[in-house]
Each structure stands twice: as C-alpha cells, then as structure tokens.
Design a protein around this motif. Structure first.
Motif, mmCIF file in Angstrom:
data_model
loop_
_atom_site.group_PDB
_atom_site.id
_atom_site.type_symbol
_atom_site.label_atom_id
_atom_site.label_comp_id
_atom_site.label_asym_id
_atom_site.label_seq_id
_atom_site.Cartn_x
_atom_site.Cartn_y
_atom_site.Cartn_z
ATOM 1 N N ASP A 74 48.572 29.413 42.224
ATOM 2 C CA ASP A 74 47.578 28.572 41.846
ATOM 3 C C ASP A 74 47.683 27.195 42.133
ATOM 4 O O ASP A 74 46.862 26.280 41.823
ATOM 5 N N GLU A 92 44.218 25.656 42.837
ATOM 6 C CA GLU A 92 43.540 25.434 41.899
ATOM 7 C C GLU A 92 43.952 24.059 41.445
ATOM 8 O O GLU A 92 43.114 23.032 41.002
ATOM 9 N N LYS A 110 35.219 36.144 44.557
ATOM 10 C CA LYS A 110 35.606 35.677 43.197
ATOM 11 C C LYS A 110 36.448 34.419 43.237
ATOM 12 O O LYS A 110 36.380 33.612 42.077
ATOM 13 N N LYS A 111 37.306 34.201 44.011
ATOM 14 C CA LYS A 111 38.141 33.057 44.300
ATOM 15 C C LYS A 111 37.436 31.646 44.300
ATOM 16 O O LYS A 111 37.604 30.716 43.636
ATOM 17 N N GLU A 120 34.336 31.220 43.477
ATOM 18 C CA GLU A 120 33.415 31.017 42.190
ATOM 19 C C GLU A 120 34.362 30.417 41.249
ATOM 20 O O GLU A 120 33.937 29.480 40.565
ATOM 21 N N ARG A 121 35.580 30.818 40.914
ATOM 22 C CA ARG A 121 36.807 30.173 40.308
ATOM 23 C C ARG A 121 36.837 28.672 40.796
ATOM 24 O O ARG A 121 36.991 27.802 39.940
ATOM 25 N N TRP A 122 37.014 28.526 41.804
ATOM 26 C CA TRP A 122 37.429 27.082 42.455
ATOM 27 C C TRP A 122 36.326 26.530 42.094
ATOM 28 O O TRP A 122 36.378 25.376 42.014
ATOM 29 N N LYS A 125 34.022 26.305 39.993
ATOM 30 C CA LYS A 125 33.910 26.352 38.283
ATOM 31 C C LYS A 125 35.242 25.188 38.114
ATOM 32 O O LYS A 125 34.980 24.215 37.234
ATOM 33 N N ILE A 126 36.199 25.138 38.541
ATOM 34 C CA ILE A 126 37.345 24.254 38.440
ATOM 35 C C ILE A 126 36.767 22.927 38.756
ATOM 36 O O ILE A 126 36.876 21.803 38.056
#
Length: 251
Positions: free
Chosen positions: A89, A92, A125-126, A128-130, A132-133
């Motif tokens: 991570d 992230e 999906k990665k 999208e998560r990145w 959002k972070i």
C-alpha cells in the motif's frame, strides 16, 4: 468547516450548487448536518464557495451559495509525482500524504524493477481507490483541487507524458552516493510560478541505468535529495516539502 468537492466549474454555477454521491451519506448520516448548516464547496477548477445547505434528500444535498472565497491553498507551481509502482500500500501512502503536501497529480508507472505490474484491466479498481484517497486527503488538508491520479503507464508512455512539463527531474540514489548536491536547487531556479514540474521516482529497487539514460535523453535533470538514501515512499514527501519551503515559506 466541512469541505466538499463538486464536478462543476465556477462559471457553470449561479446561486446554487448540488452535492451528489458518497458525500450525501457523509453529510446526512455521518455528521448529521441539517438545512441551514454551512459548508465549504470547491469547484473542479479550484474556486471555493461558502454555502448554506438548503435541502437534504437521499440522493443529493442542495446548497445556496453565500459568497465566493478568495483563499488559495495550492502550491504556486504544479508538481506531478511519477512513481515506479511499489509493493503493498505504499502508493496509497504517497497519494495521501502527497496530496496533503500539495501535489498536483500522481502518475504511477511500470518500472523495470517494479515487482507489482498493473495493466488497464487490473488497474480499474485500484485507480478508483487511489482517487478516493486523494479526494479525502484534499478535503482534510483544505486543498482547492483534488489531485488527478493517472492510470498506470508504461515507461514509454511516461516519457511521452513528460514532454508536457516545463521542468523535469528524476531522483537517483547513485547521484546521492556520488555526492551530487546542486541540481535540485538549479531545477527550482528554472521553475517559475504557475509552471509545472514532473518528478520521477523509482520503485524499491530503484531505476535501472537504461531508464536513467532514457530520462536524461528526454531532458530530465538527475538529482539527489541529500546524502541519505530515502525510501520510495519517503522521497516524494521530501521533494514536496522542499518545494513548499522554496516557493512559499522562504519568500
């Protein structure tokens, strides 16, 4: 004051704006705000408005714009962090803390020594998560914009993207071992307010000699960040801190 980002630009708005998506749940269920409460909203082009909530439904929050604010929390230069994909991570962490420190965008790329390899299919999906972070970190740190996180690029694609920047530098541990100390300051001197800089960082194993040569051929300045060797997740934060000192705090 709670801060939220909307997709519209300032010129597309009149006296009201609408908040959609997950932020509706946050406003209505998490912090349980009510009509009449005030919040801060930022447009996609970086303008901030003080707003009063007019209506809350299951799908949206409607707000009345009280006034446009002139406070700018952005760095005076646009810094893009290009990271060779690291393990776990770590990316992230780079995105979260890099957003807090003022990064303009993040460009993951598949370096020769990246253990993790992501293609378009795996990256959905990665990303999208990145993103959002980055959004949550931008809200927390009172940014005017949410940094854009690019889909992972190949090294060749990274070289093409780099042509769009005013100044280009690459962090190279061998330069640090050799005692190089001046190139980072020289790069800052070349960069004017409002211009852009891309900074390339290798993954855990560093960049190969071939990658460094190709970057140098494209006009990248090879830099060290002092005599200590920094981890791949630490070096971008060092760079952004140095940018803030040079362009904001020392003037």
């Amino acid at each position: 004051m709670q801060r939220y980002f909307i997709s519209e630009k300032k010129q597309e708005l009149n006296t009201t704006l609408t908040i959609n998506g997950e932020d509706v749940h946050h406003i209505s269920r998490v912090i349980r705000m009510q009509p009449g409460d005030k919040i801060s909203c930022c447009t996609s082009d970086g303008y901030e408005a003080l707003c009063k909530i007019a209506e809350i439904t299951n799908d949206l929050v409607s707000c009345h714009i009280i006034e446009w604010l002139s406070v700018n929390h952005e760095l005076p230069v646009r810094i893009s962090i290009a990271s060779g994909l690291p393990k776990g991570d770590k990316l992230e962490w780079i995105i979260q803390k890099g957003t807090e420190l003022g990064a303009y965008s993040f460009i993951p790329f598949n370096a020769a020594r990246s253990i993790v390899k992501l293609d378009d299919k795996k990256a959905g999906k990665k990303i999208e998560r990145w993103q959002k972070i980055a959004k949550e970190a931008a809200e927390q740190s009172y940014r005017n914009i949410v940094p854009h996180v690019f889909k992972p690029k190949s090294f060749t694609e990274l070289l093409g993207e780099a042509k769009l920047y005013d100044v280009k530098i690459v962090a190279y541990e061998e330069a640090a071992k050799a005692g190089e100390k001046k190139n980072l300051a020289k790069a800052f001197e070349q960069l004017k307010e409002g211009e852009s800089m891309i900074v390339v960082f290798g993954p855990e194993g560093g960049l190969t000699e071939d990658e460094i040569k190709k970057l140098e051929d494209e006009g990248f300045i090879i830099c060290s960040f002092g005599p200590r060797i920094l981890r791949t997740e630490t070096a971008p934060l060092y760079l952004l801190s140095a940018v803030s000192y040079y362009f904001e705090l020392s003037r």
